[in-house]
Design an enzyme around this catalytic site. Structure first.
Site, PDB file in Angstrom:
ATOM      1  CD  GLU A 143      -1.307   0.266   3.679  1.00 58.84           C
ATOM      2  OE1 GLU A 143      -2.230   1.104   3.598  1.00 58.84           O
ATOM      3  OE2 GLU A 143      -1.168  -0.497   4.664  1.00 58.84           O
ATOM      4  CD  GLU A 240      -5.855   0.478   8.370  1.00 59.28           C
ATOM      5  OE1 GLU A 240      -4.917  -0.232   8.739  1.00 59.28           O
ATOM      6  OE2 GLU A 240      -5.791   1.217   7.358  1.00 59.28           O
TER       7      GLU A 240
END
Length: 256
Positions: A143, A240
């Site tokens: 990511e 998240e």
């Protein structure tokens, strides 16, 4: 309809980690993810997943000092052996827990004169991880993280992730696209997801700024969630975020 996961590292922190599986199930989730599960033994995690009928979708390879302001593991040339040990640890957890994906955090370079060396090390280590998880049928993802929250993070844009994918060209390797981080970098997540859904292995979200739940920042999540559905992306979407208030109070978006 989107399939949501609860990130147990940030949600339900009113409880201990081992108790958060029950809390997630009671809140309506059928799947969870954990940033770093290694404080619990894999068997204990498996027992909780089975007890509450949950799927563990994702966890990260250990990243050493990254969250404490350090450079992490995956991009540091002098830490190649440590990274391989972290991969081996993650493989053992993955064999029992059978996640859909394991995430590699690229890390920071705090000496700009070494950036190219760090990028090359990261790509080599990412390829190594992909080779380790591919035989298990598990995706390897990586990511981009915004450089406001993590100065020096070596991968911080969608374009960089696409470039890494193109250079490595490995089956089983995908982007993990974090809506919060990319919004912080000035990108338009719904446009990127629409154009590159086939290259995304996992999506995570939080509102921006602040990294709270939907409705605490400026992101139009009705539009973003619709864009994800329309894109053809069929994977999981991970909550998240850092709840403003209790986790229970932050979940209005889940039933909206």
């Amino acid at each position: 309809m989107l399939n949501f996961t609860a990130n147990l590292s940030l949600l339900f922190t009113e409880d201990t980690l081992i108790e958060r599986f029950k809390a997630a199930k009671q809140a309506g989730f059928n799947a969870v993810e954990i940033q770093f599960p290694y404080d619990l033994c894999a068997t204990d995690i498996k027992n909780k997943l089975d007890e509450y009928g949950l799927k563990l979708v994702l966890f990260n390879i250990a990243a050493a000092d990254l969250l404490q302001g350090g450079e992490g593991l995956a991009c540091v040339p002098e830490k190649r052996d440590q990274f391989r040990q972290a991969v081996a640890q993650a493989v053992e957890y993955a064999k029992l827990l059978k996640p859909e994906a394991v995430n590699v955090l690229p890390g920071r370079c705090l000496d700009k004169t070494r950036l190219e060396q760090y990028l090359q090390t990261f790509k080599e280590n990412l390829g190594y991880a992909a080779e380790a998880f591919s035989p298990l049928g598990i995706k390897t993802v990586f990511e981009a993280v915004n450089t406001h929250d993590m100065p020096g993070f070596i991968i911080h844009s969608g374009a960089q992730m696409l470039d890494v994918l193109d250079q490595l060209n490995r089956p089983g390797l995908f982007m993990q696209y974090d809506i919060y981080h990319m919004q912080m970098m000035g990108e338009k997540p719904e446009t990127f997801i629409d154009e590159h859904a086939d290259k995304i292995g996992h999506i995570q979200f939080a509102d921006c700024p602040g990294r709270g739940q939907p409705g605490t920042g400026r992101i139009d999540f009705g539009r973003v969630f619709s864009a994800i559905e329309d894109s053809g992306y069929s994977g999981w979407v991970g909550a998240e975020y850092k709840p403003v208030g209790t986790t229970a109070e932050s979940l209005d978006w889940l039933t909206a």
